[in-house]
Write an enzyme that holds these catalytic residues in place. Sequence first.
Site: not given
Ligand SMILES: C[S@@+](CC[C@H](N)C(=O)[O-])C[C@H]1O[C@@H](n2cnc3c(N)ncnc32)[C@H](O)[C@@H]1O
Length: 366
Positions: A229, A255, A257, A275
């Site tokens: 994340d 990092g 994604f 989403h």
């Molecule tokens: C809606 S949250 C979901 C978190 C977790 N998977 C959950 O269901 O509780 C979206 C996650 O995507 C991460 N995120 C956003 N942009 C990102 C990126 N470019 N690379 C990696 N993670 C990212 C956010 O930090 C966050 O933790």
Amino acid sequence: MAEEINFPKLPPLFVIRATAGVRAFLKRLHNRIFPQQFVLMEYATAFWISRAIGVAAELNIADLLIDGEKSISYLAEKTDCKEEPLYRLLRALASEGIFKETKNHHFALTKMADALRGDQKSMKYFVLHHLGQHNWELFGELKHSVKTGENAIKKLHDCEPFEYLQSHPDNYKIFSQAMTDASEMAVVTLVNDYPFSNFKKIVDVGGGHGFLISCILHQNKNIEGKVFDLAEAIVGTQNTFKKFGIENRAEAIPGSFFETIPCGADGYILKNILHDWSDEDCVKILSNIHSNMADDGKLVVIETIIKKDNKPSFGKMIDLQMLVGTTGGKERTLDEYTQIFNLAGFKLNRVIPNATPFSFIEGIRK
Ligand SMILES: C[S@@+](CC[C@H](N)C(=O)[O-])C[C@H]1O[C@@H](n2cnc3c(N)ncnc32)[C@H](O)[C@@H]1O
């Protein structure tokens, strides 16, 4: 000493489904029998109670009642509020079973109010995030988003949603904890209703505070795991690993994604990630996973699936949150998932529904 996970006890899936069916039937019946103006007014004023819950969470009322009932003057002093308006707030909440007026101008916790306490598993941060000032302002811009398709963060703060969180660490902390609150509620079914034990190495892509992966590793002693994340989101993830005694098998890797993905795992979990993003961005994320995944690897997407019917649906409502709060993110139909999987080189292998509004959507290499 590692923490034991006390999974909440849920009735069997068919009981949950039957109860939800009866509830939906009674609601439809109520909506049909009562005058339509009245029914619509109830929906239209639902935000009164939502915002009141949010304010009670911001004022930490539930925490002030942990030791027992308190007078309104005590609560007003502790929260720096005027007595009379605070009393009106709590009286309104008590009328819905959130807090209880025990004797004249004294309030106590109820089971529902317990879910606002900060000292135990609760929904406090979920409430703080969704009903706090920031998200409230975003929903104030729903019309703008509907008219233009542009998210409200872009309009109000002129930046991308996750950039906003990165530059507001306190908000990011509340956001990540809100995601964990929601995961804690769903984890018993999420951990037990998918065969994670078939994996050797898993990566939770966008796994935030690491609660889900900690529960999976705690249940499956032979699996190694990584949370991947943004750096700001994994502050504290190592502590979650320690809490569950899995720190020797788990790692938190910072990092994006869009640039890289930890390679060589046979299971890649994405819970409530796709989403947040447009189809184009989803294909980028999934393609990155595709090129880094072990040959026999599997993709496990956990999201709502929108059905083409007129039935009540959590997915259709949270989709509005995606509209105001993400750049091109949305809840998707099964056809839409099939399409983005295909474009990234995956075949949509199967869907496993469970007691939560989220399904497991499994992908394998084409
Ligand atoms: C809606 S949250 C979901 C978190 C977790 N998977 C959950 O269901 O509780 C979206 C996650 O995507 C991460 N995120 C956003 N942009 C990102 C990126 N470019 N690379 C990696 N993670 C990212 C956010 O930090 C966050 O933790």
